[in-house]
Design a protein around this motif. Sequence first.
Motif: not given
Lengths: 222, 283
Positions: B26-29, B166-168, B173-174, B178-179
Amino acid sequence: MKGMFVKDMEIMRGNMKTFIGVYIIAIFCFLSTSAGPSFLISYVSVLAAVMALNTIASDDMDNGMPYIFTFPISRKEYVKEKYLLGAGMVTVLWAVAVAIAIGVNASGYRMVSWEELIASAAVGLFLAVFANAVVFPIQLKYGSSTGRLVLLVLVFGIMAVGWIGVELCQKMKVDFSGLKNLGLRIWNLGIPVCLAMLFVLMLLMVLISCTISIKIMEKKEY
Amino acid sequence: MLLSLKNLQKNYPGFSLDVSMEVEEGQITGLIGANGAGKSTTFKVILGLVHPDAGEIRLFNKDMEQISQKEKADIGATLSDSGFSNCLTVKQIVHILTETYEKFDREMFEKRCSLFSIPMDKKLKEFSTGMKAKLKVLTATSFDARLLVLDEPTAGLDVIARDSILELLREYMETEGRSILISSHISSDLESLCDDIYMIDKGRIVLHENTDVLLDEYGLIKADEKQYELLDKQHILKVKKEQYGYSCLTDERAFYAENYPQLAIERGSVDNVITMMIKGEVL
């Protein structure tokens, strides 16, 4: 693996016009010149092997290989797919060339003995399988551009060694009659046995080549 | 945990990589660093393109060696220097993806291609750098992957296209579970997108911080010689000599703002933190 097959088919589809043109020239040469069935069958079969090899060059072009291996395909599967593709392409196009040669022979347009036709078909197939077995590992190890150079060096190297060998044998007056007799004895076993032996030899070549290619790919880093 | 690297090592002549990092579900690293810092090597090891010399990689709670090809289909990747063969068209790529990924969403992919003005019938060799970059991201997000590993996905894109990408990724991530692990040279992209950021320098992770903490609590103090001498240095992480005096990186910006109102203190940003972490000295 299915995705990789589709990719290769799509790549080959892009080059189809060139290949069809070359095939038409081969058939035209066969029908209009004194070139025998061995020319047509060998030419078409080796070109089929080149078509399969060309897909590796396309994968390698513009550093495309790393991206391919982000797909769900292992390196072993990749190699297997290339050999299967090569075998499939060579078999189909070899069969077409043999069928044309048989048709021309049967029509009486230009006759050669059936033994010669069978020998031509066997040699054509062997040459194509040999080409794939030798070039696949080289191309996978060195990439398409360096691979071509390595292949060229290899071919000239083999020719040079062969020439030196022949010269030495002549000077030393080596007797090859035993080898000639062995060849004759094999031929006397009959065409089916000779073909079966050739088939086993081709299978062995492909298996050894495939094993080497897998090892090359598994070691490779991108 | 979708991905974890523990003392992952790779040695080349003149360069060695030794990193430990984690990508939570659930994170964007983000992974940020200068050219040659080891970002791409890290990504390549994760994707199995380079064999590590030592260390442990766990993907989807399994050792890397135990990951099946089916599970590999749960990873979407973009590489900065590699993509589909230039002799293919997007139409042909659609055909390939349909046969490669069970969960490939053809309708959505084609719709997005149209939205991003990507022509279906042109060969990739006729595409601009930006179009190729967009296609890579659209491909990686087209088959319901659980983890995206994106190496410089916005490189070569203009501001508008970058924003759309970036919007995509935010939209991607909604869906739960997912990560994304992403690297970029454009720090503002990472600041606006990532939940946490790793900074890498000379093959080592030099900082790992939550993005909100980095932006809210870190700061860059600009002090002349006299101000620097009087400064309480217990929350100073790095110091760099400047023409005017010193610039100091702190992770307690509020403390210095409150106790030293006369000091010029810039808010934390990925750019000034990474510059200080690399060029600054520890007291």
